[in-house]
Design a protein around this motif. Structure first.
Motif, PDB file in Angstrom:
ATOM      1  N   GLY A  71       0.805  -4.895  -7.955  1.00  0.00           N
ATOM      2  CA  GLY A  71       1.914  -4.778  -7.022  1.00  0.00           C
ATOM      3  C   GLY A  71       1.482  -4.805  -5.556  1.00  0.00           C
ATOM      4  N   PRO A  72       0.498  -3.980  -5.156  1.00  0.00           N
ATOM      5  CA  PRO A  72       0.038  -4.026  -3.764  1.00  0.00           C
ATOM      6  C   PRO A  72      -0.515  -5.403  -3.365  1.00  0.00           C
ATOM      7  CG  PRO A  72      -0.671  -1.979  -4.778  1.00  0.00           C
ATOM      8  CD  PRO A  72      -0.086  -2.836  -5.872  1.00  0.00           C
ATOM      9  N   ALA A  77       0.334 -10.351  -0.065  1.00  0.00           N
ATOM     10  CA  ALA A  77       0.203 -11.815  -0.074  1.00  0.00           C
ATOM     11  C   ALA A  77       0.897 -12.516   1.093  1.00  0.00           C
ATOM     12  CB  ALA A  77       0.659 -12.384  -1.411  1.00  0.00           C
ATOM     13  N   PRO A  78       2.165 -12.208   1.417  1.00  0.00           N
ATOM     14  CA  PRO A  78       2.799 -12.907   2.552  1.00  0.00           C
ATOM     15  C   PRO A  78       2.099 -12.641   3.883  1.00  0.00           C
ATOM     16  CG  PRO A  78       4.450 -11.793   1.203  1.00  0.00           C
ATOM     17  CD  PRO A  78       3.104 -11.333   0.723  1.00  0.00           C
ATOM     18  N   PRO A 114      -5.839  -4.778  -3.941  1.00  0.00           N
ATOM     19  CA  PRO A 114      -6.567  -5.850  -3.266  1.00  0.00           C
ATOM     20  C   PRO A 114      -7.769  -5.310  -2.495  1.00  0.00           C
ATOM     21  CG  PRO A 114      -4.621  -5.266  -1.989  1.00  0.00           C
ATOM     22  CD  PRO A 114      -4.566  -4.455  -3.260  1.00  0.00           C
ATOM     23  N   THR A 115      -8.780  -6.132  -2.394  1.00  0.00           N
ATOM     24  CA  THR A 115      -9.948  -5.848  -1.563  1.00  0.00           C
ATOM     25  C   THR A 115     -10.204  -7.064  -0.700  1.00  0.00           C
ATOM     26  OG1 THR A 115     -11.003  -4.292  -3.085  1.00  0.00           O
ATOM     27  CG2 THR A 115     -12.447  -5.461  -1.559  1.00  0.00           C
ATOM     28  N   LEU A 116     -10.313  -6.844   0.605  1.00  0.00           N
ATOM     29  CA  LEU A 116     -10.724  -7.900   1.524  1.00  0.00           C
ATOM     30  C   LEU A 116     -12.229  -7.773   1.723  1.00  0.00           C
ATOM     31  CD1 LEU A 116      -8.031  -7.854   4.363  1.00  0.00           C
ATOM     32  CD2 LEU A 116      -8.211  -9.397   2.422  1.00  0.00           C
ATOM     33  N   ALA A 131      -4.028  -2.500   0.416  1.00  0.00           N
ATOM     34  CA  ALA A 131      -3.148  -3.524   0.982  1.00  0.00           C
ATOM     35  C   ALA A 131      -2.923  -3.303   2.466  1.00  0.00           C
ATOM     36  CB  ALA A 131      -1.814  -3.524   0.250  1.00  0.00           C
ATOM     37  N   MET A 132      -2.980  -4.393   3.209  1.00  0.00           N
ATOM     38  CA  MET A 132      -2.554  -4.420   4.602  1.00  0.00           C
ATOM     39  C   MET A 132      -1.364  -5.371   4.634  1.00  0.00           C
ATOM     40  SD  MET A 132      -5.897  -4.448   7.050  1.00  0.00           S
ATOM     41  CE  MET A 132      -7.185  -5.228   6.092  1.00  0.00           C
TER      42      MET A 132
END
Length: 147
Positions: A71-72, A77-78, A114-116, A131-132
């Motif tokens: 979900g995060p 994503a956008p 997510p991981t950046l 998430a950012m």
């Protein structure tokens, strides 16, 4: 004075030489003739393509490690798509689906998504888990890591 950079094509993964002063003039791939920068993240779901972008490009590689069931990840994503517009052509922005490319998730020890992860010169230089959801926040985080 302009220097030549290696930029890997997001379509055919051929390495191209591009002068720094031509980065913003929408360069095309010498092999497939498609745009080297598309304004959206490159999907890198196999190790060969990932490694080419990691090891051959002279610009930083920003990667979103994500999964379709997360979900995060879907919430971020956008914003990540819009951040690509702010970061290219100084960065290559990419996405790795950890379900499709489990070996890449394991190789980089991705424990939460997510991981950046930001790579320069083939090495990871920064990581941000979670998430950012603001494009400028993602872009700012990436830019501050390379100063």
């Amino acid at each position: 004075m302009s220097e030549a950079l290696h930029i890997v094509c997001p379509h055919c993964h051929t390495t191209n030489r591009v002068q720094t002063d031509h980065l913003t003039s929408h360069p095309d791939c010498g092999s497939c003739h498609q745009a080297l920068f598309t304004g959206s993240p490159v999907v890198l779901d196999n190790e060969a393509a990932f490694d080419k972008h990691l090891m051959r490009s002279h610009i930083p590689l920003l990667v979103d490690f994500w999964a379709p069931w997360c979900g995060p990840c879907r919430m971020m994503a956008p914003a990540y798509e819009k951040a690509a517009l702010q970061l290219e052509p100084q960065f290559r922005v990419a996405k790795v689906n950890t379900e499709a490319a489990q070996a890449l998730g394991a190789r980089f020890n991705i424990r939460s998504i997510p991981t950046l992860a930001l790579f320069m010169g083939g090495k990871e230089v920064a990581r941000q888990a979670g998430a950012m959801t603001v494009p400028s926040q993602i872009a700012q985080w990436a830019k501050t890591q390379i100063r």
